[in-house]
Design a protein around this motif. Structure first.
Motif, PDB file in Angstrom:
ATOM      1  N   GLY A 149       0.822  -1.202   0.000  1.00 56.90           N
ATOM      2  CA  GLY A 149       0.000   0.000   0.000  1.00 56.90           C
ATOM      3  C   GLY A 149       0.855   1.250   0.000  1.00 56.90           C
ATOM      4  O   GLY A 149       0.807   2.057  -0.925  1.00 56.90           O
ATOM      5  N   PHE A 150       1.689   1.392   1.036  1.00 54.05           N
ATOM      6  CA  PHE A 150       2.515   2.585   1.191  1.00 54.05           C
ATOM      7  C   PHE A 150       3.851   2.225   1.832  1.00 54.05           C
ATOM      8  O   PHE A 150       3.885   1.435   2.778  1.00 54.05           O
ATOM      9  N   ASP A 151       4.926   2.816   1.339  1.00 50.72           N
ATOM     10  CA  ASP A 151       6.210   2.778   2.037  1.00 50.72           C
ATOM     11  C   ASP A 151       6.224   3.977   2.975  1.00 50.72           C
ATOM     12  O   ASP A 151       5.873   5.095   2.566  1.00 50.72           O
ATOM     13  N   ILE A 152       6.605   3.718   4.232  1.00 57.38           N
ATOM     14  CA  ILE A 152       6.606   4.793   5.232  1.00 57.38           C
ATOM     15  C   ILE A 152       7.975   4.862   5.898  1.00 57.38           C
ATOM     16  O   ILE A 152       8.750   3.919   5.844  1.00 57.38           O
ATOM     17  N   PRO A 153       8.261   5.984   6.572  1.00 63.39           N
ATOM     18  CA  PRO A 153       9.538   6.108   7.286  1.00 63.39           C
ATOM     19  C   PRO A 153       9.604   5.135   8.464  1.00 63.39           C
ATOM     20  O   PRO A 153       8.580   4.634   8.938  1.00 63.39           O
ATOM     21  N   ASN A 154      10.804   4.905   8.936  1.00 63.86           N
ATOM     22  CA  ASN A 154      11.026   4.006  10.072  1.00 63.86           C
ATOM     23  C   ASN A 154      10.697   4.750  11.373  1.00 63.86           C
ATOM     24  O   ASN A 154      11.577   5.158  12.113  1.00 63.86           O
ATOM     25  N   ALA A 155       9.404   4.920  11.620  1.00 69.65           N
ATOM     26  CA  ALA A 155       8.916   5.613  12.818  1.00 69.65           C
ATOM     27  C   ALA A 155       7.861   4.728  13.471  1.00 69.65           C
ATOM     28  O   ALA A 155       7.294   3.849  12.832  1.00 69.65           O
ATOM     29  N   PHE A 156       7.596   4.974  14.748  1.00 68.51           N
ATOM     30  CA  PHE A 156       6.575   4.213  15.458  1.00 68.51           C
ATOM     31  C   PHE A 156       5.207   4.757  15.084  1.00 68.51           C
ATOM     32  O   PHE A 156       4.896   5.914  15.350  1.00 68.51           O
ATOM     33  N   VAL A 157       4.402   3.926  14.417  1.00 65.88           N
ATOM     34  CA  VAL A 157       3.098   4.369  13.928  1.00 65.88           C
ATOM     35  C   VAL A 157       1.971   3.590  14.590  1.00 65.88           C
ATOM     36  O   VAL A 157       2.147   2.445  14.996  1.00 65.88           O
ATOM     37  N   VAL A 158       0.830   4.234  14.677  1.00 64.77           N
ATOM     38  CA  VAL A 158      -0.369   3.627  15.237  1.00 64.77           C
ATOM     39  C   VAL A 158      -1.554   3.949  14.339  1.00 64.77           C
ATOM     40  O   VAL A 158      -1.481   4.812  13.478  1.00 64.77           O
ATOM     41  N   GLY A 159      -2.643   3.244  14.589  1.00 59.12           N
ATOM     42  CA  GLY A 159      -3.876   3.480  13.853  1.00 59.12           C
ATOM     43  C   GLY A 159      -4.109   2.420  12.809  1.00 59.12           C
ATOM     44  O   GLY A 159      -3.200   1.701  12.405  1.00 59.12           O
ATOM     45  N   TYR A 160      -5.371   2.283  12.423  1.00 59.10           N
ATOM     46  CA  TYR A 160      -5.781   1.345  11.390  1.00 59.10           C
ATOM     47  C   TYR A 160      -5.234  -0.066  11.653  1.00 59.10           C
ATOM     48  O   TYR A 160      -4.648  -0.702  10.791  1.00 59.10           O
ATOM     49  N   GLY A 161      -5.376  -0.514  12.894  1.00 59.49           N
ATOM     50  CA  GLY A 161      -4.940  -1.846  13.290  1.00 59.49           C
ATOM     51  C   GLY A 161      -3.663  -1.861  14.099  1.00 59.49           C
ATOM     52  O   GLY A 161      -3.420  -2.787  14.872  1.00 59.49           O
ATOM     53  N   LEU A 162      -2.837  -0.859  13.934  1.00 58.45           N
ATOM     54  CA  LEU A 162      -1.565  -0.789  14.658  1.00 58.45           C
ATOM     55  C   LEU A 162      -1.789  -0.162  16.031  1.00 58.45           C
ATOM     56  O   LEU A 162      -2.508   0.816  16.155  1.00 58.45           O
ATOM     57  N   ASP A 163      -1.126  -0.732  17.036  1.00 58.71           N
ATOM     58  CA  ASP A 163      -1.420  -0.294  18.392  1.00 58.71           C
ATOM     59  C   ASP A 163      -0.175   0.115  19.169  1.00 58.71           C
ATOM     60  O   ASP A 163       0.948  -0.160  18.769  1.00 58.71           O
ATOM     61  N   PHE A 164      -0.436   0.723  20.297  1.00 61.31           N
ATOM     62  CA  PHE A 164       0.537   0.893  21.369  1.00 61.31           C
ATOM     63  C   PHE A 164      -0.205   0.496  22.635  1.00 61.31           C
ATOM     64  O   PHE A 164      -1.208   1.118  22.993  1.00 61.31           O
ATOM     65  N   ASN A 165       0.262  -0.572  23.274  1.00 59.74           N
ATOM     66  CA  ASN A 165      -0.397  -1.115  24.475  1.00 59.74           C
ATOM     67  C   ASN A 165      -1.886  -1.364  24.239  1.00 59.74           C
ATOM     68  O   ASN A 165      -2.719  -1.025  25.074  1.00 59.74           O
ATOM     69  N   GLU A 166      -2.208  -1.931  23.077  1.00 61.04           N
ATOM     70  CA  GLU A 166      -3.578  -2.281  22.674  1.00 61.04           C
ATOM     71  C   GLU A 166      -4.498  -1.074  22.470  1.00 61.04           C
ATOM     72  O   GLU A 166      -5.696  -1.233  22.324  1.00 61.04           O
ATOM     73  N   LYS A 167      -3.948   0.111  22.414  1.00 58.44           N
ATOM     74  CA  LYS A 167      -4.744   1.303  22.132  1.00 58.44           C
ATOM     75  C   LYS A 167      -4.420   1.801  20.727  1.00 58.44           C
ATOM     76  O   LYS A 167      -3.382   1.480  20.178  1.00 58.44           O
ATOM     77  N   TYR A 168      -5.306   2.591  20.174  1.00 55.77           N
ATOM     78  CA  TYR A 168      -5.157   3.271  18.882  1.00 55.77           C
ATOM     79  C   TYR A 168      -5.469   2.385  17.675  1.00 55.77           C
ATOM     80  O   TYR A 168      -5.445   2.865  16.553  1.00 55.77           O
ATOM     81  N   ARG A 169      -5.752   1.090  17.858  1.00 57.56           N
ATOM     82  CA  ARG A 169      -6.048   0.217  16.713  1.00 57.56           C
ATOM     83  C   ARG A 169      -7.228   0.735  15.896  1.00 57.56           C
ATOM     84  O   ARG A 169      -7.257   0.586  14.685  1.00 57.56           O
TER      85      ARG A 169
END
Length: 183
Positions: A149-169
């Protein structure tokens, strides 16, 4: 969830809901053409790929079965140990089937490389990969990805299924998390 509901938690919005849906529609059209006349099984990798798999499959103009796997490869903290464990295996026999692994994100490629090898040992007709996001700068093991879909930078990302401690999915966008949230 709309990003306005978590005011200050995101540093940057990398991809809007419209951009994500537009690209998933394009990818679904490519997949449909490539698998014309073939019996396709979409294999989602839990938990992150739930949103991608749901929306990608809704954009497909054809039937496609679905199954799910959950795998774990965590060592200490956020660094992979390189040891992969199947937490939930497939319910479907993939012998002689065309399998399309659906991922939310590919970063190092270590876990996905192991998964593809494991799946190929089960005798499918083919195993290919589809991912919404890829971090080329984080790659440690090359993985042949058919649909990105998209190449992105090597950064910590959240949203659209991606989480931090089960939040932001359930965010409708993909964004970088503000450092104050995880420090």
């Amino acid at each position: 969830m709309d990003p306005r509901h978590i005011d200050g938690d995101l540093e940057t919005i990398l991809l809007t809901e419209e951009e994500i849906q537009g690209r998933l529609a394009e990818m679904a059209a490519e997949i449909s053409r490539d698998y014309e006349g073939k019996d396709l099984l979409l294999l989602g990798v839990l938990k992150g790929a739930v949103m991608v798999m749901a929306d990608l499959s809704r954009h497909l103009p054809r039937h496609a079965e679905q199954d799910w796997m959950a795998i774990s490869s965590y060592g200490s903290g956020t660094r992979s140990s390189g040891v992969v464990r199947i937490v939930k295996d497939l319910d479907t026999d993939i012998l002689d089937r065309h399998v399309l692994v659906v991922e939310d994100i590919i970063d190092t490629g270590l876990t996905l490389s192991w998964l593809v090898s494991n799946l190929r040992s089960r005798g499918p007709a083919s195993v290919e990969i589809c991912t919404l996001l890829r971090k080329p700068e984080a790659e440690k093991t090359p993985v042949d990805v058919n649909y990105v879909g998209f190449d992105i930078p090597n950064a910590f990302v959240v949203g659209y299924g991606l989480d931090f401690n089960e939040k932001y999915r359930n965010l409708r966008v993909v964004g970088t998390l503000a450092p104050h949230v995880y420090t």
